[in-house]
Write a protein that holds these residues in place. Structure first.
Motif, short mmCIF file in Angstrom:
data_model
loop_
_atom_site.label_atom_id
_atom_site.label_comp_id
_atom_site.label_asym_id
_atom_site.label_seq_id
_atom_site.Cartn_x
_atom_site.Cartn_y
_atom_site.Cartn_z
N GLY A 66 0.83 -1.19 0.00
CA GLY A 66 0.00 0.00 0.00
C GLY A 66 0.87 1.25 0.00
O GLY A 66 1.94 1.29 0.61
N PHE A 67 0.42 2.27 -0.70
CA PHE A 67 1.17 3.52 -0.76
C PHE A 67 1.03 4.30 0.55
O PHE A 67 0.01 4.20 1.25
N ILE A 68 2.05 5.10 0.85
CA ILE A 68 2.07 6.00 2.00
C ILE A 68 2.13 7.42 1.49
O ILE A 68 2.98 7.74 0.65
N ASP A 69 1.23 8.27 1.96
CA ASP A 69 1.23 9.69 1.59
C ASP A 69 1.80 10.47 2.78
O ASP A 69 1.16 10.57 3.83
N LEU A 70 2.99 11.03 2.60
CA LEU A 70 3.71 11.66 3.72
C LEU A 70 3.20 13.05 4.09
O LEU A 70 3.63 13.59 5.10
N HIS A 71 2.33 13.63 3.29
CA HIS A 71 1.85 14.98 3.62
C HIS A 71 0.59 15.26 2.81
O HIS A 71 0.63 15.37 1.58
N VAL A 72 -0.54 15.38 3.51
CA VAL A 72 -1.82 15.64 2.84
C VAL A 72 -2.72 16.35 3.84
O VAL A 72 -2.62 16.14 5.05
N HIS A 73 -3.60 17.21 3.32
CA HIS A 73 -4.51 18.00 4.16
C HIS A 73 -5.93 17.48 3.98
O HIS A 73 -6.55 17.75 2.94
N PHE A 74 -6.46 16.77 4.96
CA PHE A 74 -7.81 16.25 4.77
C PHE A 74 -8.85 17.36 4.64
O PHE A 74 -9.80 17.22 3.85
N PRO A 75 -8.72 18.52 5.32
CA PRO A 75 -9.74 19.56 5.15
C PRO A 75 -9.72 20.23 3.79
O PRO A 75 -10.63 21.00 3.46
N GLN A 76 -8.68 19.97 3.00
CA GLN A 76 -8.57 20.62 1.69
C GLN A 76 -9.04 19.72 0.55
O GLN A 76 -8.74 19.97 -0.62
N THR A 77 -9.80 18.70 0.89
CA THR A 77 -10.34 17.80 -0.14
C THR A 77 -11.09 18.57 -1.21
O THR A 77 -11.00 18.27 -2.41
N ASP A 78 -11.85 19.60 -0.81
CA ASP A 78 -12.64 20.38 -1.76
C ASP A 78 -11.93 21.62 -2.26
O ASP A 78 -12.53 22.45 -2.97
N VAL A 79 -10.64 21.76 -1.93
CA VAL A 79 -9.87 22.92 -2.37
C VAL A 79 -9.01 22.58 -3.59
O VAL A 79 -8.42 23.46 -4.21
N ILE A 80 -8.94 21.29 -3.95
CA ILE A 80 -8.14 20.89 -5.11
C ILE A 80 -8.56 21.71 -6.33
O ILE A 80 -9.75 21.88 -6.60
N GLY A 81 -7.57 22.19 -7.07
CA GLY A 81 -7.86 22.86 -8.33
C GLY A 81 -8.37 24.27 -8.19
O GLY A 81 -8.99 24.79 -9.11
N SER A 82 -8.08 24.93 -7.06
CA SER A 82 -8.50 26.32 -6.88
C SER A 82 -7.41 27.24 -7.42
O SER A 82 -6.28 27.18 -6.97
N PRO A 83 -7.73 28.13 -8.37
CA PRO A 83 -6.69 28.96 -9.00
C PRO A 83 -6.21 30.08 -8.08
O PRO A 83 -7.00 30.70 -7.36
N ALA A 84 -4.92 30.33 -8.08
CA ALA A 84 -4.35 31.39 -7.26
C ALA A 84 -3.00 31.80 -7.82
O ALA A 84 -2.38 31.06 -8.60
N ALA A 314 4.68 12.74 -1.35
CA ALA A 314 3.42 13.20 -0.77
C ALA A 314 2.58 13.86 -1.84
O ALA A 314 3.09 14.48 -2.77
N SER A 315 1.26 13.79 -1.67
CA SER A 315 0.34 14.42 -2.61
C SER A 315 0.14 15.90 -2.30
O SER A 315 -0.09 16.71 -3.19
N ASP A 316 0.18 16.28 -1.03
CA ASP A 316 -0.13 17.63 -0.56
C ASP A 316 -1.47 18.14 -1.09
O ASP A 316 -1.64 19.33 -1.34
N VAL A 317 -2.45 17.25 -1.27
CA VAL A 317 -3.82 17.72 -1.51
C VAL A 317 -4.22 18.62 -0.36
O VAL A 317 -3.93 18.34 0.81
N GLY A 318 -4.87 19.86 -0.61
CA GLY A 318 -5.33 20.29 -1.86
C GLY A 318 -4.45 21.23 -2.65
O GLY A 318 -4.86 21.63 -3.74
N GLY A 319 -3.23 21.64 -2.21
CA GLY A 319 -2.32 22.29 -3.13
C GLY A 319 -1.90 21.32 -4.21
O GLY A 319 -1.75 21.69 -5.37
N GLY A 320 -1.69 20.06 -3.81
CA GLY A 320 -1.45 19.01 -4.78
C GLY A 320 -2.69 18.76 -5.62
O GLY A 320 -3.81 18.99 -5.18
N THR A 321 -2.48 18.26 -6.82
CA THR A 321 -3.57 18.20 -7.79
C THR A 321 -4.21 16.82 -7.93
O THR A 321 -5.13 16.66 -8.73
N SER A 322 -3.74 15.84 -7.17
CA SER A 322 -4.31 14.50 -7.31
C SER A 322 -4.00 13.67 -6.08
O SER A 322 -2.91 13.78 -5.49
N PHE A 323 -4.92 12.78 -5.72
CA PHE A 323 -4.65 11.78 -4.69
C PHE A 323 -3.80 10.64 -5.24
O PHE A 323 -3.33 9.80 -4.47
N SER A 324 -3.63 10.57 -6.55
CA SER A 324 -3.02 9.39 -7.18
C SER A 324 -1.51 9.33 -6.96
O SER A 324 -0.77 10.23 -7.38
#
Length: 431
Positions: A66-84, A314-324
């Motif tokens: 199984g993969f390990i994600d070393l840095h991810v923000h669970f509250p930012q699930t709906d922030v993925i893909g926000s332009p800034a 790490a994915s860093d969702v939601g600054g990161g663009t994918s959980f994959s």
């Protein structure tokens, strides 16, 4: 006990991949009752050793950790893909307003459920994740992870300054809440706690000092934060802490650099920073999709190799663009090719995969426990279909060796490749 016959991928202690085209994976309870790998290797060598054990044959499939994600923000699930325009405007315009909603326990529970389902769908069985500054957000995430039997490490964000109403916490209460959460969740089932200063500019000296005192009091908990992600952020941190040699040294001055300390990004480093990571045992969470999306810069793999310190992906969702993890590994490969002080670092497919599994486990201080399929490891594993799409099937059919097989998956793979996910030896399904 349960046994599975398929191609098998695992790693040696030095990070090399071991591949059995026709492999056997045997799962059974360990002394603690947790499901663990009892044997792993070639079918021809092991098949006669376990008479009476039913074997599930999975032709054409690949068994992988199984993969390990070393840095991810669970509250930012709906922030993925926000332009800034960059990191700091992105926080101000999207992240902080959204995180304020997590004061509502019911809302936090709903997002936690979607977040964990999405991770598992992409083959991530262990995340190290930020919650928000609200204790209820930690309770929601831990409760949902516990229901799934997942190994997960998370913590309440500390941010008592330079933060808007709704997410800014109060110094003394934030530390009281952190200790209460440590006592409630750390070591419960497969859950762990991480002391979580958001980043140095968001914390007063008193809050950072208190976080360091808690890290000393509870040496087996984790620490997580951000460092040296964005040049504007680096300048701001240096202005706020002018006595520190560097941004990273701020954390060291408050007792927050040690084993089980994970710092996201670590881009704008010099060799003294890299040496500080090495001697303290801290590790970097390399977040290439986030760094590319926000224009923050490139992790220097050549510098990390030259000086030597731990890191993983790490994915860093939601600054990161994918959980994959496949998208993350591909972005890391591109960063290695283009973003180095010495251009042209070519990260091998095996090393990229290691960064997201056994290498990430090593960074967490959990090598031998997760991220691998060697005997004794916890039974978090994936059944992958290397022919999940027509184009991938064509590419894999022509793979001449393991590197070509793994790289085909990295470049062309996504959640469709992940056919099954096993957590603690049990097939995971959305709750």
């Amino acid at each position: 006990m349960k046994a599975y016959r398929a191609a098998l991928l695992r790693f040696t202690d030095d990070g090399s991949a071991v591949y059995d085209e026709d492999g056997l994976l045997l799962i059974g309870p360990g002394p603690d009752g947790r499901q663990r790998v009892r044997a792993a290797g070639s079918w021809s060598a092991l098949s006669g050793n376990f008479p009476g054990v039913a074997v599930e044959h999975l032709p054409g499939r690949l068994l992988a950790p199984g993969f390990i994600d070393l840095h991810v923000h669970f509250p930012q699930t709906d922030v993925i893909g926000s332009p800034a325009e960059g990191l700091l405007p992105w926080l101000e315009n999207y992240t902080f307003p959204h995180e304020a909603r997590f004061a509502d326990p019911a809302y936090a529970q709903g997002v936690a459920q979607i977040f964990l389902d999405e991770l598992l769908r992409h083959g991530v069985t262990t995340p190290l994740t930020f919650a928000t500054s609200h204790p209820a957000s930690v309770d929601a995430l831990m409760t949902q992870a516990q229901a799934r039997g997942m190994r997960l490490v998370a913590g309440k964000v500390l941010q008592d300054r330079h933060s808007p109403d709704g997410v800014r916490d109060e110094t003394e209460q934030s530390l009281v809440d952190t200790e209460a959460l440590i006592r409630r969740w750390h070591g419960t089932d497969r859950l762990g706690y991480a002391i979580t200063p958001r980043f140095a500019p968001s914390c007063t000296e008193a809050q950072l000092r208190g976080a360091g005192e808690l890290a000393s009091k509870y040496p087996d908990v984790w620490i997580q934060s951000h460092v040296a992600e964005n040049r504007d952020e680096v300048r701001w941190a240096r202005e706020l802490f002018p006595e520190a040699r560097s941004y990273l040294a701020i954390y060291d001055g408050f007792g927050l650099m040690r084993e089980r300390a994970i710092y996201a990004h670590c881009i704008h480093f010099d060799d003294d920073d890299r040496a500080l990571m090495r001697v303290t045992g801290a590790a970097a969470a390399v977040s290439p999709t986030s760094n590319l999306f926000l224009g923050s810069g490139f992790f220097d793999y050549e510098g990390a190799r030259r000086v030597g310190f731990r890191y993983g992906l790490a994915s860093d969702v939601g600054g990161g663009t994918s959980f994959s993890p496949f998208h993350t590994m591909l972005a890391a490969y591109c960063v290695g090719r283009e973003g180095q002080t010495k251009p042209g670092v070519s990260l091998s497919p095996q090393h990229l995969w290691w960064q997201h599994t056994a290498g990430a486990a090593q960074a967490l201080g959990l090598d031998g426990t997760i991220g691998n399929l060697q005997p004794g490891a916890e039974a978090d594993f994936l059944v992958l279909d290397p022919k999940a799409t027509p184009l991938l099937a064509r590419k894999v059919a022509n793979a001449r060796n393991l590197d070509e097989l793994l790289f085909s998956l990295i470049v062309l793979g996504d959640d469709r490749v992940v056919e099954r996910v096993y957590v603690d030896g049990q097939a995971a399904s959305p709750t």
